[in-house]
Design an enzyme around this catalytic site. Structure first.
Site, mmCIF file in Angstrom:
data_model
loop_
_atom_site.group_PDB
_atom_site.id
_atom_site.type_symbol
_atom_site.label_atom_id
_atom_site.label_comp_id
_atom_site.label_asym_id
_atom_site.label_seq_id
_atom_site.Cartn_x
_atom_site.Cartn_y
_atom_site.Cartn_z
ATOM 1 C CD GLU A 48 -3.564 -7.338 2.891
ATOM 2 O OE1 GLU A 48 -4.617 -6.848 3.330
ATOM 3 O OE2 GLU A 48 -2.488 -6.743 2.871
ATOM 4 C CD GLU B 132 -2.982 -1.331 2.109
ATOM 5 O OE1 GLU B 132 -4.114 -1.684 1.762
ATOM 6 O OE2 GLU B 132 -2.674 -1.085 3.281
HETATM 7 C C1 GAL Z 1 -5.153 -4.067 3.936
HETATM 8 C C2 GAL Z 1 -3.754 -3.831 4.424
HETATM 9 C C3 GAL Z 1 -3.459 -4.565 5.685
HETATM 10 C C4 GAL Z 1 -4.565 -4.363 6.671
HETATM 11 C C5 GAL Z 1 -5.851 -4.807 6.071
HETATM 12 C C6 GAL Z 1 -7.034 -4.552 6.961
HETATM 13 O O1 GAL Z 1 -5.550 -3.036 3.122
HETATM 14 O O2 GAL Z 1 -2.807 -4.188 3.464
HETATM 15 O O3 GAL Z 1 -2.244 -4.097 6.194
HETATM 16 O O4 GAL Z 1 -4.643 -3.018 6.978
HETATM 17 O O5 GAL Z 1 -6.116 -4.064 4.927
HETATM 18 O O6 GAL Z 1 -6.973 -5.212 8.152
HETATM 19 MG MG MG Z 2 -2.398 -0.145 5.164
#
Ligand code: GAL
Ligand code: MG
Length: 980
Positions: free
Chosen positions: A493, A417
């Site tokens: 993720e 990010e």
């Molecule tokens: C994503 C991010 C993570 C965490 C997650 C939400 O956007 O990469 O670090 O913030 O969201 O828990």
């Molecule tokens: Mg973040």
């Protein structure tokens, strides 16, 4: 003289740290090493201007210092406090400037050195958060930038034999903080190891292992570079097990090598030696290629069953003791996890050796995140500002150089990010040049110009399906589109494991298994970052953002893991284990056998034994083992079970499990990896004969063992058990997912708000009438007709309760019919559940049931539950999420018994969901932390005919269509009986 300005200036520099040695691999060497971990002297100042400038670095003036362990996160030891923000910076965004309120921790250690560290030695820091300045014996050695990156300083000529004084000034915030905006606690400190290392004059500074595998010939391809001061040197490479000895730098093809994979993490011990130094290595031979938009290891497409892993400890902060790390990695393996993204920085260096040994595919991420620039449209983003280029390149170099020798590392990730920009492109170019053997990952630029795999986070199942088929909407730039279309796809993720959930994992896994372009993904996230704090009045609980008086914070978004901060599995982990199980077992309905499909990529199934077990109500399970010839990777077989194993009069359950037949590095022999079941049910629940008649007094009505109020029509007592309240429930106290805004949803409001605004949590019942009618069994049926509605709303629900009894048991038929138009604020209202709330006068001690268990299941979760007979204490039934919320439903329940003072309340019926708690929905809704859930002496029982899924809208898509619950008719019957 520093009048309070220079320190500030240096903290506000765009540059990387200065004075340290070039980065190199983390090596196990026979050169002398001295750990400098232990008790140091420490003093905290509120800012750089108030921190004493001189006099302490040589250890002479230690006024105001006290003892602090190193490694440590100092706020965890009573110096200042932790603070949590996700995206937002906790200070004004004016890079490279730092706030005046910038805690500064001065650390001093006196240590003794023997002759083995002369003439050459270096000081190594494995992690200082965030900005360190280092002095040895009063001589400044330089600075560190990059909290999760190693820095080494040459101390030759400064180190003395005998007593030395090491001093480190650590500022919590520096310009580097702008590029370390990861979603986690802000926790300053020297949080990883500090050591002194001798450097033999003719020693080996660095080693670069190239250990490939050629799947066509079965040959390993080995070349190990050795260097000193950046120059290649002569050294001897030895691999005793392969009878190999060759000069460093020379490539050798080795026939008959066993390759490394996460499934079979075969390693070979090796050494690299000069006359002065020997370095030990573990070689894993493996190759990585991207072919036909597929990610392959050793020539085969692999599937990642991954998690994102942060480093956190509930009492120590960023310090994770080795045994904790080791046991959590084993816990991952025990739950069928085979991949880890090191979100969002390099882990402790020992992590990689463990990953090599235990078998994980690792996406190793650079210590980089600039997320807080997004809210200003990425203005001033360090990723695209040339003034930051040196610092960002330095981070990437330190990342790659330290861990380049590990077979487990399958991709380098530029960071997380951080928007887009030229510095990311420069980092990518540098990596490609330095280590062409590993693909590059970065999620933040969807056009993927400087990466080798297409990566996204939280893309919905629908979008993932399009990408899997290669039919996703094109990018505007045709060349970039063609490039991206040739890439495999990874969800770096997905399924946000915050609170009750994550729902919808099965649907992702089905896609991963169906479409070879999909590499699988990494659950967000492995671990909750709760901080253990004492509960006033006794006990402990987990604190989260806002609990330490932070001016701005992001609440409990920091507790979103498959395990809690103590590494205790949440139900989500138990479900994930089943969803990603490497074997799929399907038991035939007639119990004649089962099919097993291997989802393994390399190994056959000879590591597993297959067991079967038959369980019936009250009876002792019966079972045995069955021979299954080893299945090759991706093969399916049908296996017959002994002829005696046939369904009995139900309920009965046949379970077939695959268990490890020998102990591994991560589990005992007998550890269950996968299982399947076939359930032979008892048949539909039959209500007892309706032979009893209704007896009326002025205030009450009696039917069999029940007493009803004539005012409300509701039961007051059943078989001596006082009933405080009974009614329809359409709501539950919001989960974290209900509080999130569903990505791509029509209604911009979180579901929790939709429900509140629709009045679902404040329904009232109005009595329409009470009648008694004759039954065919010669008794009477007591019918209570009600209308349920909320203040100010025209829509409502007609609910009829029809009671009959045989004198012993009571049958209750509930008929639900929505009335009016269930639209509020212009959007269709959806329900959480259709069920009965029954509030009992006393507190139940244990609950037993036949159904799914032992853990909770909602329509889109519970994949890891199995059918059986379970019994639990009342306080074990809910899930102790850091922020209390709806939890604890047991699905598919055919019969249940609640142990009460007055006897045992038995509930049977067509499979329902059962939730039992010692506190009310209102208490649960208002609770912010676990200790708020105070039992009030009642038992709150929820018997649900239908429930909604939980989804993953805390961050990502909401509940899939199939698991939503629109207002609809319902008609269900339960039978209640109190046994003495
Ligand atoms: C994503 C991010 C993570 C965490 C997650 C939400 O956007 O990469 O670090 O913030 O969201 O828990
Ligand atoms: Mg973040």
């Amino acid at each position: 003289m520093d009048v309070g300005g220079e320190g500030v200036l240096e903290l506000s520099s765009f540059s990387p740290g200065r004075g340290s040695l070039p980065p190199r691999a983390y090596l196990h060497t026979d050169a002398p090493r001295l750990s400098l971990n232990g008790d140091w002297q420490f003093r905290l100042s509120p800012g750089i201007r108030s921190a004493p400038a001189d006099g302490w670095q040589d250890g002479r003036d230690l006024r105001g210092f006290e003892t602090l362990p190193v490694p440590s996160s100092w706020p965890m030891h009573g110096h200042g406090k932790p603070a949590y923000t996700n995206i937002q910076f906790p200070f004004a965004v004016e890079p490279p400037h730092v706030p005046d309120a910038n805690p500064v921790g001065d650390h001093v250690l006196a240590f003794h050195t023997g002759p083995e560290f002369f003439p050459h030695a270096l000081l190594r820091f494995d992690g200082i958060d965030s900005a360190g300045t280092v002095w040895l014996n009063g001589v400044e050695l330089g600075t560190t930038r990059g909290s999760r990156l190693a820095h080494e300083f040459d101390v030759s000529g400064i180190l003395v034999e005998g007593n030395n004084t090491l001093a480190v000034r650590v500022a919590q915030f520096s310009a580097a903080s702008y590029v370390e905006d990861q979603d986690m606690w802000w926790l300053p400190g020297i949080f990883r190891d500090v050591s002194l290392q001798a450097r033999p004059a003719e020693g080996i500074d660095d080693v670069f292992v190239h250990a490939g595998y050629d799947p066509r010939s079965g040959e390993g391809v080995l070349r190990i570079e050795a260097s000193r001061g950046g120059q290649a040197i002569d050294a001897v490479v030895r691999v005793p097990e392969l009878d190999l000895e060759l000069p460093a730098g020379q490539e050798q093809r080795i026939p008959g090598v066993e390759p490394w994979s996460a499934e079979v993490p075969r390693l070979y011990e090796a050494t690299v030696s000069t006359p002065a130094e020997t370095v030990s290595l573990q070689l894993g031979f493996r190759s990585i290629h991207i072919e036909d938009a597929q990610f392959t290891v050793n020539g085969r497409r692999i599937l990642l069953r991954g998690v994102n892993r942060h480093e956190h400890h509930p009492r120590l902060g960023r310090v994770v003791p080795r045994e904790v790390m080791e046991s959590e990695l084993k816990l991952m393996k025990q739950h069928n996890i085979n991949a880890i993204r090191t979100s969002h920085y390099p882990p402790h260096p020992d992590f990689l050796s463990l990953a090599d040994q235990l078998g994980f595919y690792v996406v190793l991420e650079c210590d980089l995140e600039t997320h807080g620039f997004e809210s200003a449209g990425w203005a001033q983003n360090p990723s695209d500002d040339p003034r930051w280029e040196a610092a960002l390149l330095d981070r990437m170099r330190r990342t790659v150089e330290r861990d380049k020798n590990h077979a487990s590392v399958i991709m380098w990730s530029l960071g997380n990010e951080s928007g887009t920009g030229r510095n990311l492109a420069a980092m990518s170019r540098w990596v490609k040049d330095r280590d062409p053997s590993r693909p590059i990952h970065y999620e933040g630029d969807w056009s993927s110009p400087y990466v080798d795999v297409y990566s996204r986070m939280y893309a919905s199942q629908a979008e993932t399906a399009l990408i899997g088929q290669g039919i996703e909407p094109p990018l505007e730039d045709a060349a970039l589109d063609a490039r991206r279309r040739a890439m495999p796809f990874v969800l770096c993720e997905y399924v946000h494991a915050m609170g009750n959930g994550p729902g919808g994992m099965t649907e992702y896994q089905d896609l991963f298994e169906r479409h070879p372009r999909l590499m699988g993904g990494f659950v967000w996230e492995w671990l909750e970052h709760g901080i253990t704090v004492p509960t006033p009045g006794g006990g402990e609980h987990f604190a989260y953002g806002g609990d330490f008086g932070e001016e701005i914070h992001d609440g409990n978004f920091v507790t979103d893991g498959l395990v809690d901060a103590n590494r205790k599995p949440r139900p989500g982990l138990l479900d994930f284990k089943r969803v990603v199980a490497p074997l799929r077992i399907q038991v035939a309905g007639d119990w004649s056998g089962f099919t097993v499909h291997s989802g393994q990529d390399f190994a056959d199934t000879s590591a597993y034994s297959f067991r079967f077990a038959v369980a019936a109500d009250g009876g002792t399970p019966d079972g045995g083992t069955v021979e299954v010839p080893p299945l090759a990777a991706q093969e399916t077989a049908t296996v017959a079970l002994p002829a005696g194993i046939r369904p009995q009069a139900g309920p009965a359950v046949l379970t077939v499990s695959a268990v490890l037949n020998a102990a591994t590095a991560w589990a005992e022999a007998g550890h269950e990896v996968a299982w399947g079941q076939s359930v032979h049910s008892a048949g539909p629940a039959v209500p007892p004969p309706a032979s009893e008649t209704v007896h009326a007094t002025d205030a009450e009505l009696r039917l069999g063992p029940a007493v009803f109020s004539r005012l409300t029509g509701m039961p007051l007592e059943i078989g001596g058990v006082p009933i405080e309240r009974m009614g329809l429930s359409l709501w539950w106290p919001p989960t974290d997912n209900d509080l999130g805004r569903e990505w791509g949803g029509d209604d911009p409001r979180p579901l929790a708000l939709q429900w509140k605004e629709a009045g679902l949590d404040r329904l009232h019942s109005r009595l329409l009438g009470i009648t008694a009618g004759a039954t065919s069994d010669g008794g009477e049926q007591l019918v209570i007709r009600t209308r349920v509605g909320a203040a100010d709303k025209q829509y409502g629900v007609l609910v009829d309760y029809s009671w009959t009894s045989d004198g012993d048991a009571l049958a209750l038929r509930t008929q639900v019919r929505p009335q009016g138009t269930w639209v509020n604020a212009g959007f269709n209202v959806e329900w959480a559940r259709i069920g009965l709330e029954l509030v009992l006068g006393g507190e139940a001690s244990t609950v037993s049931w036949f159904g799914q268990g032992p853990h909770q299941a909602y329509p889109d979760t519970g994949q890891g539950t199995r059918t059986g007979w379970f019994s639990m204490a009342l306080d074990e039934l809910d899930v102790d999420y850091a922020r209390p919320q709806e939890s604890g439903a047991r699905a598919g329940v055919g019969s249940a018994a609640l142990k009460l003072q007055e006897g045992e309340l038995e509930i049977t019926g067509d499979p329902f969901s059962l939730t039992v708690r010692p506190y009310s929905q209102a208490v649960l809704d208002a609770a912010t932390h676990r200790p708020d859930l105070k039992p009030d002496g009642h038992t709150y029982v929820y018997v649900d005919h239908a429930m909604r899924g939980v989804g993953t809208a805390a961050c990502g898509p909401g509940v899939l269509e199939a698991y939503r619950l629109a207002p609809r008719d319902a008609d269900f019957t339960i039978v209640l009986r109190v046994r003495p």
